[in-house]
Write a protein that holds these residues in place. Structure first.
Motif, PDB file in Angstrom:
ATOM      1  N   THR A   1       0.977  -1.116   0.231  1.00 47.01           N
ATOM      2  CA  THR A   1       0.041  -0.132   0.041  1.00 47.01           C
ATOM      3  C   THR A   1       0.832   1.188  -0.028  1.00 47.01           C
ATOM      4  O   THR A   1       1.010   1.936  -1.042  1.00 47.01           O
ATOM      5  CB  THR A   1      -0.813  -0.026   1.289  1.00 47.01           C
TER       6      THR A   1
ATOM      7  N   ASN B   1      -4.030   7.992  18.511  1.00 43.59           N
ATOM      8  CA  ASN B   1      -4.255   7.263  17.226  1.00 43.59           C
ATOM      9  C   ASN B   1      -3.624   6.068  17.078  1.00 43.59           C
ATOM     10  O   ASN B   1      -2.476   5.957  16.801  1.00 43.59           O
ATOM     11  CB  ASN B   1      -3.784   8.431  16.069  1.00 43.59           C
TER      12      ASN B   1
ATOM     13  N   HIS C   1       1.292  -5.509  12.015  1.00 47.82           N
ATOM     14  CA  HIS C   1       1.525  -6.233  10.785  1.00 47.82           C
ATOM     15  C   HIS C   1       1.999  -7.967  10.971  1.00 47.82           C
ATOM     16  O   HIS C   1       3.069  -7.954  12.005  1.00 47.82           O
ATOM     17  CB  HIS C   1       2.280  -5.683   9.878  1.00 47.82           C
TER      18      HIS C   1
ATOM     19  N   SER D   1      -4.264   0.399   3.497  1.00 53.07           N
ATOM     20  CA  SER D   1      -5.452  -0.625   3.468  1.00 53.07           C
ATOM     21  C   SER D   1      -6.759  -0.203   4.048  1.00 53.07           C
ATOM     22  O   SER D   1      -6.852   0.840   4.521  1.00 53.07           O
ATOM     23  CB  SER D   1      -5.032  -1.679   4.620  1.00 53.07           C
TER      24      SER D   1
END
Ligand code: TXA
Ligand code: MG
Length: 347
Positions: free
Chosen positions: A39, A66, A71, A185
Motif C-alpha cells: 500500500t 491514534n 503487521h 489498507s
C-alpha cells in the motif's frame, strides 16, 4: 533521536536476505525501521515493546490516541494478540490476505495499550509484500507500523519520500521501489455487527460486499449519507500538501471548464492542476500533473502527486474529482482530507 545517519538499503532489484535480517535485528533491539508494503511505506517497530512503539509516535509526531496497525506474516500469529478470534471471518482472511485489508479484533493482554492508543481493540493485517513478510518473520514479532510520513503529510509511496521526512531520525529505510497499490489498507471493524468500513482503502467496498453482504460504511466516510462533506470525520489534519489545494467536485466537463476559468480569472497566480481525466485541457496552468487515466492508476500515483505539488513553486492547486465507487471511494476520501477547500459544482 535526531542526527542519526539514515541508511537506505536498495532492495529494488535483488531480494537481499542479509539486509532484511539486519533490519529485523534493529527491530528486535527496540528501534524503528521504514519498510515497503503493497500500500504505502510503513514506519515499523516491535508492536509488543512499548518503548519501541513510543519511538514511532515520537519520530512521526503522531497524537498518542491514534492507534497503530499490527503487521503479521500469517493468521496463526494473530491468536495470542486477541482475546477472541472470530472464526466466522476466517474465510475472508484466507481469501484477502496477504492484502490491503486491516481487521479489528478484541485485543489480548499481550498487546500494550500504547500500541492501540488506549483502545481495547487491535488492528491487524498481513501485508502483500515479500520484503515486509520476510522482515516480520525474521523479527519474530508483530510489527506495529503507521504510514511512513510525518503526521499530517501525504503518505510515502517510495523510499525517497520516506527519507525526506525521516532523514536523521531513523537508522534504516528498506527501499523496495514504488508501492503497488498507493493508498493505505481498508480498515474494517469486525468486532461490531454489521461489519463496518472505518477507512476506505486498497480493498474496495464492492469486493468486500461479495464476502460480507451486510457490510456498511462508517457514516462519516460514506458518500451516500455523508452530511457534511467538508469534514468527513476529520479529527486530525491529514494528507495535506503545503500548497493550498482546492478540490473541484462535479462532472468531468464542468470541472474542466471551472478550473480553466479560474486560471484565467486569477491571471497572475501560478496555479497547478492535479488532473484525474485529460491533461491536455488545462493549457494555461503553470503546471499540470496527470495523476492517472484510470482509478487504479490514480490511486497508485495520488500521494506522490500530492507531494510533487510542494516541489513546484505554485501559489495554489486545483484537483479534479472522480466518482466515489470502487477505487474512487478511497481516492476521494484522501482528497477530501488533503484539500483546503472544496468547490461543489453539482449541488
Ligand atoms: O496500508 C496501511 O494500512 C499502512 C501500511 C503501512 O500498512 N498503514 C497505515 O497506518 O496506514 P496508519 O497508522 O497511517 O493508519 C492506521 C489507521 C488509522 O486511521 C487508525 O486510526 C486506524 O487505522 N486504527 C488502528 N487501530 C485501530 C483501532 N483499534 N480502532 C480503530 N481504528 C484503528
Ligand atoms: Mg497514515
Amino acid at each position: 533521536m535526531n542526527n542519526l545517519q539514515t541508511i537506505i538499503e536498495d532492495l529494488k532489484h535483488s531480494y537481499d536476505k542479509n539486509k532484511i535480517q539486519q533490519a529485523a535485528k534493529i527491530i528486535k533491539s527496540g528501534d524503528v525501521v521504514a519498510f515497503p508494503t503493497e500500500t504505502v511505506y510503513g514506519l515499523g517497530a516491535d508492536a509488543l515493546n512499548p518503548h519501541a512503539v513510543k519511538k514511532i509516535f515520537a519520530v512521526k509526531g503522531r497524537p498518542s490516541d491514534n492507534p497503530l496497525i499490527l503487521h503479521v506474516s500469517n493468521i496463526k500469529q494473530i491468536y495470542p494478540l486477541v482475546s477472541y478470534f472470530p472464526e466466522e471471518y476466517k474465510q475472508l482472511m484466507t481469501a484477502l490476505w496477504p492484502g490491503p485489508l486491516t481487521l479489528l479484533f478484541k485485543k489480548s493482554e499481550k498487546v500494550p495499550t500504547i500500541t492501540t492508543g488506549g483502545l481495547n481493540t487491535v488492528a491487524i493485517r498481513i501485508p502483500n509484500n515479500p520484503i515486509a513478510l520476510k522482515l516480520i518473520e525474521e523479527a519474530q514479532t508483530p510489527i506495529a507500523a503507521p504510514s511512513a510520513n510525518l503526521s499530517g503529510k501525504p503518505s510515502a509511496t517510495n523510499a525517497k519520500r520516506v527519507y525526506e521526512d525521516f532523514q536523521g531520525k531513523i537508522p534504516l529505510i528498506l527501499d523496495g521501489g514504488k508501492t503497488k497499490i498507493g493508498v493505505e489498507s481498508t480498515v474494517l471493524n469486525i468486532v461490531i455487527d454489521p461489519p463496518t468500513i472505518l477507512r476506505p482503502g486498497g480493498i474496495t467496498y464492492e469486493t468486500l460486499k461479495q464476502y460480507l453482504p451486510n457490510i456498511t460504511i462508517l457514516k462519516s466516510v460514506d458518500p451516500k449519507i455523508r452530511t457534511s462533506p467538508t469534514s468527513p470525520g476529520l479529527k486530525y489534519k491529514h494528507y495535506s500538501p503545503n500548497t493550498r489545494l482546492i478540490l473541484v467536485h462535479g462532472d468531468k466537463a464542468t470541472q474542466e471548464t471551472f478550473i480553466n476559468r479560474e486560471i484565467i480569472r486569477l491571471d497572475k497566480a501560478k496555479i497547478a492542476v492535479l488532473c484525474l481525466h485529460n491533461e491536455h485541457v488545462h493549457k494555461r496552468a503553470e503546471s499540470v500533473i496527470l495523476v492517472g487515466e484510470d482509478k487504479k492508476e490514480i490511486q497508485k500515483n495520488l500521494f506522490e502527486c500530492l507531494r510533487k505539488l510542494d516541489d513546484e513553486d505554485c501559489t495554489m492547486a486545483y484537483v479534479e474529482s472522480v466518482e466515489e465507487e470502487k477505487e474512487g471511494l478511497a481516492i476521494m476520501n484522501r482528497l477530501y482530507k488533503a484539500s483546503y477547500e472544496i468547490v461543489y459544482l453539482d449541488s
